[in-house]
Structures are given as C-alpha cells and as structure tokens.
Scaffold this motif. Structure first.
Motif, PDB file in Angstrom:
ATOM      1  N   ILE A 122       0.851  -1.189   0.000  1.00 21.88           N
ATOM      2  CA  ILE A 122       0.000   0.000   0.000  1.00 21.88           C
ATOM      3  C   ILE A 122       0.886   1.238   0.000  1.00 21.88           C
ATOM      4  N   LYS A 123       0.634   2.146  -0.917  1.00 22.41           N
ATOM      5  CA  LYS A 123       1.443   3.363  -1.005  1.00 22.41           C
ATOM      6  C   LYS A 123       1.014   4.380   0.050  1.00 22.41           C
ATOM      7  N   ASP A 124      -0.281   4.672   0.099  1.00 24.23           N
ATOM      8  CA  ASP A 124      -0.801   5.678   1.036  1.00 24.23           C
ATOM      9  C   ASP A 124      -2.177   5.245   1.516  1.00 24.23           C
ATOM     10  N   GLY A 125      -2.607   5.901   2.589  1.00 25.07           N
ATOM     11  CA  GLY A 125      -3.971   5.715   3.053  1.00 25.07           C
ATOM     12  C   GLY A 125      -4.085   4.867   4.304  1.00 25.07           C
ATOM     13  N   HIS A 126      -5.327   4.631   4.696  1.00 23.09           N
ATOM     14  CA  HIS A 126      -5.626   3.881   5.911  1.00 23.09           C
ATOM     15  C   HIS A 126      -6.742   2.874   5.631  1.00 23.09           C
ATOM     16  N   ILE A 127      -6.639   1.717   6.279  1.00 21.28           N
ATOM     17  CA  ILE A 127      -7.704   0.717   6.231  1.00 21.28           C
ATOM     18  C   ILE A 127      -8.049   0.363   7.668  1.00 21.28           C
ATOM     19  N   GLY A 128      -9.033   1.040   8.214  1.00 25.94           N
ATOM     20  CA  GLY A 128      -9.459   0.735   9.567  1.00 25.94           C
ATOM     21  C   GLY A 128     -10.296  -0.533   9.579  1.00 25.94           C
ATOM     22  N   PHE A 129      -9.859  -1.536  10.340  1.00 28.32           N
ATOM     23  CA  PHE A 129     -10.540  -2.835  10.404  1.00 28.32           C
ATOM     24  C   PHE A 129     -11.047  -3.021  11.825  1.00 28.32           C
ATOM     25  N   HIS A 130     -12.374  -3.208  11.963  1.00 28.40           N
ATOM     26  CA  HIS A 130     -13.000  -3.254  13.283  1.00 28.40           C
ATOM     27  C   HIS A 130     -13.872  -4.505  13.443  1.00 28.40           C
ATOM     28  N   PRO A 131     -13.249  -5.688  13.440  1.00 24.64           N
ATOM     29  CA  PRO A 131     -14.034  -6.901  13.696  1.00 24.64           C
ATOM     30  C   PRO A 131     -14.396  -6.998  15.170  1.00 24.64           C
ATOM     31  N   ARG A 132     -15.322  -7.875  15.477  1.00 23.72           N
ATOM     32  CA  ARG A 132     -15.747  -8.031  16.868  1.00 23.72           C
ATOM     33  C   ARG A 132     -14.895  -9.041  17.626  1.00 23.72           C
ATOM     34  N   THR A 133     -13.940  -9.679  16.949  1.00 24.62           N
ATOM     35  CA  THR A 133     -13.119 -10.686  17.597  1.00 24.62           C
ATOM     36  C   THR A 133     -12.349 -10.098  18.769  1.00 24.62           C
ATOM     37  N   SER A 134     -12.218 -10.880  19.845  1.00 24.90           N
ATOM     38  CA  SER A 134     -11.549 -10.400  21.049  1.00 24.90           C
ATOM     39  C   SER A 134     -10.046 -10.247  20.842  1.00 24.90           C
ATOM     40  N   GLU A 135      -9.497 -10.905  19.821  1.00 21.40           N
ATOM     41  CA  GLU A 135      -8.061 -10.815  19.577  1.00 21.40           C
ATOM     42  C   GLU A 135      -7.649  -9.431  19.097  1.00 21.40           C
ATOM     43  N   ILE A 136      -8.585  -8.703  18.506  1.00 20.84           N
ATOM     44  CA  ILE A 136      -8.323  -7.343  18.050  1.00 20.84           C
ATOM     45  C   ILE A 136      -9.106  -6.402  18.950  1.00 20.84           C
ATOM     46  N   GLY A 137      -8.422  -5.474  19.572  1.00 14.97           N
ATOM     47  CA  GLY A 137      -9.030  -4.617  20.574  1.00 14.97           C
ATOM     48  C   GLY A 137     -10.118  -3.728  20.013  1.00 14.97           C
ATOM     49  N   PRO A 138     -10.800  -2.986  20.884  1.00 15.33           N
ATOM     50  CA  PRO A 138     -11.912  -2.124  20.458  1.00 15.33           C
ATOM     51  C   PRO A 138     -11.488  -1.020  19.506  1.00 15.33           C
ATOM     52  N   GLY A 139     -10.204  -0.665  19.511  1.00 14.65           N
ATOM     53  CA  GLY A 139      -9.739   0.359  18.594  1.00 14.65           C
ATOM     54  C   GLY A 139      -9.511  -0.136  17.183  1.00 14.65           C
ATOM     55  N   GLY A 140      -9.570  -1.454  16.988  1.00 11.96           N
ATOM     56  CA  GLY A 140      -9.377  -2.021  15.668  1.00 11.96           C
ATOM     57  C   GLY A 140      -7.926  -1.968  15.234  1.00 11.96           C
ATOM     58  N   LEU A 141      -7.705  -2.203  13.939  1.00 14.70           N
ATOM     59  CA  LEU A 141      -6.371  -2.184  13.340  1.00 14.70           C
ATOM     60  C   LEU A 141      -6.364  -1.279  12.121  1.00 14.70           C
ATOM     61  N   ASP A 142      -5.239  -0.622  11.882  1.00 15.10           N
ATOM     62  CA  ASP A 142      -5.014   0.030  10.600  1.00 15.10           C
ATOM     63  C   ASP A 142      -4.217  -0.951   9.759  1.00 15.10           C
ATOM     64  N   LEU A 143      -4.886  -1.635   8.844  1.00 14.96           N
ATOM     65  CA  LEU A 143      -4.236  -2.681   8.068  1.00 14.96           C
ATOM     66  C   LEU A 143      -3.141  -2.128   7.165  1.00 14.96           C
ATOM     67  N   ALA A 144      -3.213  -0.854   6.825  1.00 19.61           N
ATOM     68  CA  ALA A 144      -2.181  -0.257   5.968  1.00 19.61           C
ATOM     69  C   ALA A 144      -0.839  -0.172   6.684  1.00 19.61           C
ATOM     70  N   ALA A 145      -0.855  -0.262   8.014  1.00 22.55           N
ATOM     71  CA  ALA A 145       0.387  -0.164   8.787  1.00 22.55           C
ATOM     72  C   ALA A 145       0.547  -1.354   9.737  1.00 22.55           C
ATOM     73  N   ALA A 146      -0.141  -2.458   9.459  1.00 28.11           N
ATOM     74  CA  ALA A 146      -0.151  -3.599  10.370  1.00 28.11           C
ATOM     75  C   ALA A 146       1.156  -4.377  10.318  1.00 28.11           C
ATOM     76  N   SER A 147       1.559  -4.910  11.454  1.00 29.58           N
ATOM     77  CA  SER A 147       2.715  -5.789  11.534  1.00 29.58           C
ATOM     78  C   SER A 147       2.320  -7.194  11.099  1.00 29.58           C
ATOM     79  N   ARG A 148       3.311  -8.073  10.958  1.00 28.26           N
ATOM     80  CA  ARG A 148       3.017  -9.452  10.566  1.00 28.26           C
ATOM     81  C   ARG A 148       2.108 -10.126  11.595  1.00 28.26           C
TER      82      ARG A 148
END
Length: 347
Positions: A72-98
C-alpha cells in the motif's frame, strides 16, 4: 455521537496502491501504474457490498490490498471486527505488523477467481481446507472432524477428505475454496470474481451457497465482479469503480433505478438483455478504458463521457451527496436527465 466502528467493519480512507511498470537499466524510464488511487469507502457490518467495474479498474487490487497481498502506497484501512483478539480500537491494516496481519486474517478471508490455480494439486481436499486451522492453531487435534463439517456446509462430503483437486469439477473446486475461507469463522469474506470462471448454472449454485453461508455465519460479504446482473441480484449496496476510484456508491435500488454517474449508466446499458426484441438507445458513453499509467486529467471519465464540459477536463470531481446513502463523483450528478429506458424494437 455514535461510534462509527459499531456499524462499519471497514473504514477505507484515501487508499492508494501503485505498481512500477517497465523501465530499463537502473530503472530508467520506469512508469507508475495507479491501480487504486484516493479510494474512500466504509463497509457496513453484515451487508453484502458489490464492487463493479470493467477489467483493469482496480477491483482485484483493492481486494488484495484489504488482505495485505500487495504493498500500500498511502492511506488507511481501519478494520473493526468483533473478535476479542483485536481490541476495540481495531487495526489500521495499511500499517499492520506481521503478527497483526495474522490476527486480521482470522477475521477476514478471500475467495479468488480461478479455482483451478488456487488449489495445490499435491494437497488433498482435507489438507487444503484444514491448513488454516493448523496454521492458526485452531482445533489442532480435532481438525479432521472440523474439515468434515466444513465440507458438509459447502455441499460436499466428509468422504471427499482424501481426494485431490483434479477429481472435482470447477464448481466443486470453488466450494472447496469457500470451505477453506470460512474455516476460521471470519467476519468478512471477500469474493473476488468468485463465479466468473464458472458456467452460468454453476454460478447460480455458488451464489446461493454464499447467500446461505452469509445468513448462517453472519458474514459481511464483499462481492467483486464485472457482471452487473450478478451484483444486482446479490448486493445490498453497490460501489462502481473506474480507474482505481469509486465513482458512484449507493443502495442497490438507487444505483439501478436512478444512476447518477455516466459510467454507471454505460455499464447498465451494456448489460445483455435476454430478449431478442429489445434494443438499446444511443449510448451516452463510448471508447475504451484509458491506461492507469497515464490517466486523463480532471475527471478520469471525461474522455468517454457525452456530458463532459471544460470543467471535467481540468477538475477532479468530489463525491456529490444525492442522499444519505447515495453519492456520485460527477460535476453534474444532480443535473443529468433520467436515464432513457431500454426500448422495444419496432418490426
């Protein structure tokens, strides 16, 4: 103020995906292909979202960006699943670690277009469907039993566990791919041209399977296709893509009954009508898709649009709000006349 993450599982903002193309020694003369450019979209939790456009408009690149399969060159992908493994703030997939991507892949999976190339000929069906369970450490002891349940869910049989992909038809192979995709009980399922390689009768079976699984598993389904008739039958909401950008977004009935972008109208009027007594009125648009390496200035569709004026050649239109749920990126979205209906030919 209501938290938007409660209603939206994905919040895509200003997403761009570029690829270097060509170039000689030391990269001289290298050009940039802008497959996705300035893409904004929110995906509502539990909906079926259809993404439509011609080949080369960036649909599949968008799907791969959501799965972390292209840079990804630029931008944000806010991911907000209900799974407990991902906190209430969600993830920015554009900057996610492995490690974060591994968590995200448990909650979002993809089914690709070609079931023939997507399956390893060296793995049995059971190994293919069970691989995500083993990689993610889900039911490592009872994974064979879980694979049997998944095969039953997609209309195959637990008895198919030890068979190989070459023993199945195209439609059955796509069912295997779907079984693998739902193995981790994801919240989001992306179907990237998942029925386009199949016969029409088999397409209907796979579409019904996806609808059934969506209802049973509570999935959010992102259905990517160039076939407007399939998207119309399946989708709650529709995104029309052109040269990497969303040019019209709306509820399905809004897109098909009152399209406000000339490109949407072109797609609708290009859809075959299964009646030899029908003919089309004169098209409002024409020509071929420009190269994403050298997109036109201003509105990217102006080179094909019969309604284009000088402003279209110089100024990129922003999304025009037509209602709370309907937007079109056209300078004249509110001024276009109603789209002429299909006409019955006169003998």
């Amino acid at each position: 103020m209501t938290d938007p993450t409660l209603d939206h599982v994905l919040n895509i903002r200003d997403l761009s995906v570029h690829f270097p193309v060509g170039g000689g020694f030391m990269g001289r003369g290298k050009k940039i292909l802008k497959a996705v450019e300035g893409f904004d979209l929110r995906v509502r939790r539990g909906e079926t979202l259809g993404v439509v456009g011609e080949s080369g408009c960036g649909k599949s690149t968008l799907a791969r960006a959501l799965m972390g399969l292209v840079p990804i060159k630029d931008g944000h992908i806010g991911f907000h699943p209900r799974t407990s493994e991902i906190g209430p703030g969600g993830l920015d997939l554009a900057a996610a670690s492995r490690a974060e991507w591994k968590k995200a892949h448990r909650a979002m999976q993809i089914v690709f277009q070609d079931p023939f190339s997507s399956l390893s000929p060296k793995q049995t069906v059971g190994q293919t469907v069970g691989e995500p369970l083993i990689v993610h450490g889900v039911a490592p002891r009872g994974w064979r039993e879980r694979v049997g349940e998944l095969l039953d869910m997609v209309g195959l049989s637990a008895a198919d566990f030890d068979r190989y992909p070459h023993e199945f038809s195209g439609g059955q192979r796509q069912r295997i791919m779907i079984a693998r995709a739902i193995a981790l009980e994801p919240e989001v399922l992306i179907a990237d041209e998942a029925v386009s390689a199949l016969d029409v009768s088999i397409q209907l079976q796979v579409i019904r399977l996806l609808e059934d699984l969506k209802a049973k598993l509570g999935l959010t389904l992102i259905f990517i296709s160039h076939d407007l008739s399939v998207v119309r039958a399946l989708s709650d909401r529709v995104v029309i893509m052109y040269l990497g950008r969303p040019v019209e977004v709306g509820e399905g009935h809004q897109i098909f009954s009152d399209p406000r972008h000339p490109y949407t109208r072109m797609l609708i009027r290009s859809t075959p009508v299964p009646d030899p007594d029908f003919r089309l009125e004169q098209m409002e648009s024409f020509g071929e898709l420009p190269s994403p390496i050298a997109p036109p200035p201003g509105c990217p569709f102006h080179t094909r649009c019969a309604h284009a004026t000088d402003i279209c050649k110089t100024t990129l239109p922003g999304p025009v709000r037509l209602s709370d749920t309907h937007h079109a990126a056209c300078h004249f979205a509110t001024e276009l006349p109603a789209m002429p209906p299909l006409r019955r030919s006169v003998a």
